[in-house]
Design a protein around this motif. Structure first.
Motif, PDB file in Angstrom:
ATOM      1  N   ILE A  87      -4.953  -8.429  -7.629  1.00 28.00           N
ATOM      2  CA  ILE A  87      -5.841  -8.389  -8.791  1.00 28.00           C
ATOM      3  C   ILE A  87      -7.283  -8.660  -8.381  1.00 28.00           C
ATOM      4  O   ILE A  87      -8.232  -8.085  -8.921  1.00 28.00           O
ATOM      5  CB  ILE A  87      -5.374  -9.410  -9.853  1.00 28.00           C
ATOM      6  N   ASN A  88      -7.466  -9.521  -7.389  1.00 25.50           N
ATOM      7  CA  ASN A  88      -8.812  -9.894  -6.944  1.00 25.50           C
ATOM      8  C   ASN A  88      -9.324  -9.024  -5.803  1.00 25.50           C
ATOM      9  O   ASN A  88     -10.369  -9.311  -5.219  1.00 25.50           O
ATOM     10  CB  ASN A  88      -8.818 -11.371  -6.510  1.00 25.50           C
ATOM     11  N   ASP A  89      -8.571  -7.959  -5.468  1.00 21.56           N
ATOM     12  CA  ASP A  89      -8.973  -7.058  -4.397  1.00 21.56           C
ATOM     13  C   ASP A  89     -10.319  -6.420  -4.738  1.00 21.56           C
ATOM     14  O   ASP A  89     -10.566  -6.025  -5.885  1.00 21.56           O
ATOM     15  CB  ASP A  89      -7.915  -5.968  -4.195  1.00 21.56           C
ATOM     16  N   ILE A  90     -11.183  -6.303  -3.741  1.00 20.54           N
ATOM     17  CA  ILE A  90     -12.528  -5.730  -3.955  1.00 20.54           C
ATOM     18  C   ILE A  90     -12.454  -4.285  -4.440  1.00 20.54           C
ATOM     19  O   ILE A  90     -13.344  -3.776  -5.105  1.00 20.54           O
ATOM     20  CB  ILE A  90     -13.365  -5.823  -2.649  1.00 20.54           C
ATOM     21  N   GLU A  91     -11.329  -3.616  -4.121  1.00 22.00           N
ATOM     22  CA  GLU A  91     -11.148  -2.230  -4.559  1.00 22.00           C
ATOM     23  C   GLU A  91     -11.152  -2.117  -6.083  1.00 22.00           C
ATOM     24  O   GLU A  91     -11.536  -1.106  -6.643  1.00 22.00           O
ATOM     25  CB  GLU A  91      -9.820  -1.701  -3.998  1.00 22.00           C
TER      26      GLU A  91
END
Length: 497
Positions: free
Chosen positions: A14-18
């Motif tokens: 969820i916190n992925d930069i993507e």
């Protein structure tokens, strides 16, 4: 939460930069979708209730509910009233589980794909030949980049508002592939008065660029693998456009009077077209003599050849009056004339045009409709007003005077600071000056030294075909002020000496 549900993995995803630009419910939905497709959440597994997952993630229940609703719509999960939410069991083994792990293992075994892997033979050829790098910032010594800092933007914006007000919703629809009638009339009027052309508005095809025009010429007039004649040295953008259409370049040498018509008469390549820049030969700046223009016209008619005349910057002629275009001298209608507003106005406009023999208008318009449909109508209508109200001619006159001063400044600076390194030629017009290196200096050597000082030197040798390649530079000056030109030449001289 079930023991098989990877909560920590989900939080990380969820916190992925993507996903940083997405709303929170979209990030949760994308993260869950990825876990399902990778097999981490197998078919049939029960997902946590939306309230429970929201509590675990520290978000509102509605956020998780929105993510679940989208997953259900897309077919990734099933929701049973009174029972809960489950990963769909019908996705197929090819999307998850052992099959997915096998695919990943095979990909790891092959290693990272090479750039261009999987392209067609045509695509591979295009990629290997390289693209065209247009200068996207004002810096020394970019070629073909006009003065943009003093462009009358307020006038342009006012005319654009007028065009929008007059045409309203019509500009939001598809436009005519051949171009706006108003702009075609303005272009025809300008060419007939200023370039000595013989043009009816019905012959004009409005395009996005010169390179699009050249690509169309190659596609429509030259079969794949067949030759097209081109000046040597010549414009690299034309070479790339012809190669993109799978045409083969057959070079014809130029001299101080332009392309050598004696070599044209001796040519046995079987080419059906000749591309040339007669007003300001690119890159030497030579102007094709009237005698050779007439010879060229006779050669084309006698042999059934097409002449592709690129008149890319003929407006900027400083030593006397410019020569009339070949198209206006050709009574046999064998000339296709190409013009652009990227040099006279600004490259971000992306409007160019062709003047076609009447029998080629319909075929070229049909081909253009396939490539990109049409040029944006708002820009066409604004440009038509800009030309019709006299702003275009006024701007060109102002730029001609400005560029003449900048050319003189560059020539003087080269003579003062780079004597013994290069000899600057003095073309009668254009937006750049070719410079020939003196013996003992190599193009690569000077480019390397200049690059250390933050200066990019456009080379001459890349514009030559065959074994002989003139060592030198092609220095653009039109986008630089006189103080910027002087400072850049001093900096270059310091780097080289």
């Amino acid at each position: 939460m079930t023991t098989r549900f990877e909560l920590e993995t989900l939080k990380i995803r969820i916190n992925d930069i993507e996903f940083a630009a997405l709303d929170l419910h979209q990030r949760i939905q994308r993260a869950l979708r990825g876990l399902i497709l990778e097999g981490a959440l197998a078919g049939g597994i029960k997902l946590p209730a939306s309230r429970a997952l929201a509590t675990s993630l520290g978000v509102a229940r509605d956020t998780v509910e929105n993510a679940y609703v989208q997953l259900q719509r897309d077919g990734y999960i099933l929701r049973r009233k009174g029972s809960g939410s489950y990963v769909a069991d019908r996705l197929g083994a090819e999307l998850r589980g052992t099959a997915q792990r096998r695919i990943r293992a095979q990909a790891q075994k092959r290693g990272n794909p090479e750039p261009g892997e999987g392209l067609s033979l045509r695509g591979r050829t295009l990629f290997d030949n390289g693209g065209v790098s247009d200068q996207q910032a004002i810096k020394a010594f970019a070629t073909g980049l006009p003065e943009t800092r003093s462009f009358p933007l307020q006038v342009w914006e006012r005319l654009q508002r007028q065009a929008l007000k007059e045409h309203r919703g019509n500009v939001l629809l598809h436009g005519d592939p051949q171009g706006s009638e108003a702009l075609r009339k303005a272009i025809a009027t300008y060419l007939n008065l200023e370039r000595g052309a013989k043009v009816a508005p019905e012959q004009v095809l409005v395009l996005s660029s010169t390179r699009q025009a050249l690509f169309l010429c190659a596609q429509m007039l030259v079969d794949a693998g067949k030759p097209i004649l081109m000046e040597n040295p010549g414009y690299f953008g034309a070479k790339k456009a012809f190669e993109a259409a799978q045409a083969r370049i057959a070079p014809i040498d130029v001299d101080a009077h332009g392309i050598r018509t004696d070599l044209l008469r001796a040519d046995r390549s079987g080419a059906s077209c000749l591309y040339l820049t007669p007003s300001h030969q690119y890159p030497t700046g030579a102007t094709l003599s009237l005698e050779r223009r007439l010879e060229l016209i006779h050669w084309a008619a006698e042999n059934g050849k097409w002449i592709i005349e690129d008149d890319y910057d003929s407006e900027f002629h400083y030593d006397g009056l410019p020569t009339a275009c070949v198209q206006g001298l050709d009574p046999n209608r064998r000339t296709l004339y190409i013009g652009t507003f990227s040099k006279t106005l600004f490259p971000g406009l992306r409007i160019g045009y062709m003047v076609l023999p009447p029998e080629l208008v319909a075929p070229f318009s049909a081909a253009r409709s396939i490539i990109d449909g049409h040029t944006p109508q708002t820009l066409q209508l604004t440009l038509a007003r800009f030309m019709g109200d006299g702003h275009y001619n006024a701007h060109v006159r102002a730029m001609r005077k400005l560029y003449a001063g900048r050319r003189a400044c560059l020539l003087e600076a080269i003579g003062t600071h780079l004597a013994g390194i290069v000899t600057a030629l003095r073309p009668p017009g254009g937006l750049q000056i070719p410079c020939v290196l003196e013996p003992g200096w190599s193009e690569q050597q000077t480019q390397r030294l200049a690059a250390r000082a933050g200066i990019q030197l456009p080379g001459l040798s890349r514009l030559y075909a065959g074994e002989y390649k003139q060592q030198g530079w092609l220095l653009g000056y039109s986008s630089l002020t006189t103080s910027e030109i002087e400072a850049a030449i001093r900096q270059l001289a310091k780097a080289l000496k």
